[in-house]
Design a protein around this motif. Structure first.
Motif, mmCIF file in Angstrom:
data_model
loop_
_atom_site.group_PDB
_atom_site.id
_atom_site.type_symbol
_atom_site.label_atom_id
_atom_site.label_comp_id
_atom_site.label_asym_id
_atom_site.label_seq_id
_atom_site.Cartn_x
_atom_site.Cartn_y
_atom_site.Cartn_z
ATOM 1 N N VAL A 157 79.505 10.143 2.427
ATOM 2 C CA VAL A 157 78.375 11.006 2.081
ATOM 3 C C VAL A 157 77.136 10.120 2.070
ATOM 4 C CG1 VAL A 157 77.328 12.488 0.318
ATOM 5 C CG2 VAL A 157 79.795 12.586 0.741
ATOM 6 N N HIS B 143 77.474 7.050 -6.688
ATOM 7 C CA HIS B 143 77.266 7.811 -7.917
ATOM 8 C C HIS B 143 76.009 7.298 -8.621
ATOM 9 C CE1 HIS B 143 78.014 10.169 -11.440
ATOM 10 N NE2 HIS B 143 77.870 9.096 -12.180
ATOM 11 N N THR C 261 72.188 15.963 0.717
ATOM 12 C CA THR C 261 73.411 15.225 1.026
ATOM 13 C C THR C 261 73.992 15.668 2.363
ATOM 14 O OG1 THR C 261 74.699 16.821 -0.269
ATOM 15 C CG2 THR C 261 74.080 14.755 -1.368
ATOM 16 N N THR D 181 76.759 18.896 3.074
ATOM 17 C CA THR D 181 77.906 18.880 2.168
ATOM 18 C C THR D 181 77.457 19.083 0.730
ATOM 19 O OG1 THR D 181 79.864 17.629 1.466
ATOM 20 C CG2 THR D 181 77.865 16.355 1.847
ATOM 21 N N ASP D 182 78.380 19.641 -0.057
ATOM 22 C CA ASP D 182 78.155 19.766 -1.499
ATOM 23 C C ASP D 182 78.699 18.559 -2.252
ATOM 24 O OD1 ASP D 182 76.826 22.197 -1.594
ATOM 25 O OD2 ASP D 182 78.681 23.351 -1.662
ATOM 26 N N ARG D 183 79.488 17.729 -1.557
ATOM 27 C CA ARG D 183 80.055 16.550 -2.221
ATOM 28 C C ARG D 183 78.927 15.681 -2.767
ATOM 29 N NH1 ARG D 183 83.336 13.181 1.519
ATOM 30 N NH2 ARG D 183 83.459 11.883 -0.337
ATOM 31 N N THR D 184 79.035 15.267 -3.958
ATOM 32 C CA THR D 184 78.085 14.438 -4.725
ATOM 33 C C THR D 184 76.791 15.174 -5.079
ATOM 34 O OG1 THR D 184 76.875 13.283 -2.950
ATOM 35 C CG2 THR D 184 79.000 12.323 -3.641
ATOM 36 N N GLU E 231 77.402 14.539 5.195
ATOM 37 C CA GLU E 231 78.664 13.812 5.316
ATOM 38 C C GLU E 231 78.939 13.522 6.788
ATOM 39 O OE1 GLU E 231 83.382 14.286 4.101
ATOM 40 O OE2 GLU E 231 81.960 15.854 3.569
#
Length: 139
Positions: free
Chosen positions: A118, A131, A64, A10-13, A66
């Motif tokens: 994530v 974060h 990362t 995933t690209d999230r975070t 997910e």
């Protein structure tokens, strides 16, 4: 069709840590790759082996992953791991054994987190990605 909780790239975070990277395809199934001696167990070492997952199709890395539910059986998940290991040159019986073991480990790992979480790899630990302000990520 049964569904299975699995980890995908995933690209999230991404970019929450200054040393993040994602060279996998979005949604690609991932596994935990092997570590090298260059990082010597440090998740923030120059190489990145101790902080990354490996895409089953691309064999590329990401920091990362997910937890998602995929419409697939456990046997199909084992087959994906087996095929990935064959592509890197493991002999058939070894790839089959390691594929079953990896699938089992990854299903257990994914089940430890709610869908949508994530996660990141910090050496031997897989933890929820929270974060991380850039100042802390660099230290």
């Amino acid at each position: 069709m049964p569904t299975l909780a699995v980890l995908v790239a995933t690209d999230r975070t991404q970019r929450d840590r200054v040393n993040d990277f994602n060279w996998c395809s979005p949604g690609e199934l991932v596994d935990i790759g092997s570590d090298c001696d260059r990082d010597r167990g440090s998740p923030d070492g120059a190489c990145g082996c101790c902080r990354s997952f490996t895409g089953l199709d691309s064999r590329r890395a990401t920091t990362t992953a997910e937890v998602v539910r995929r419409p697939m059986s456990f046997a199909e998940y084992v087959a994906a791991h087996h095929a990935s290991l064959l592509r890197i040159g493991l002999p058939g019986d070894t790839a089959r054994e390691r594929g079953v073991e990896a699938a089992r480990d990854m299903v257990r790992l994914a089940a430890a987190f709610p869908v949508g979480t994530v996660v990141e790899r910090r050496g031997e630990q897989i933890v929820e990605r929270l974060h991380v302000p850039h100042e802390e990520a660099a230290s």
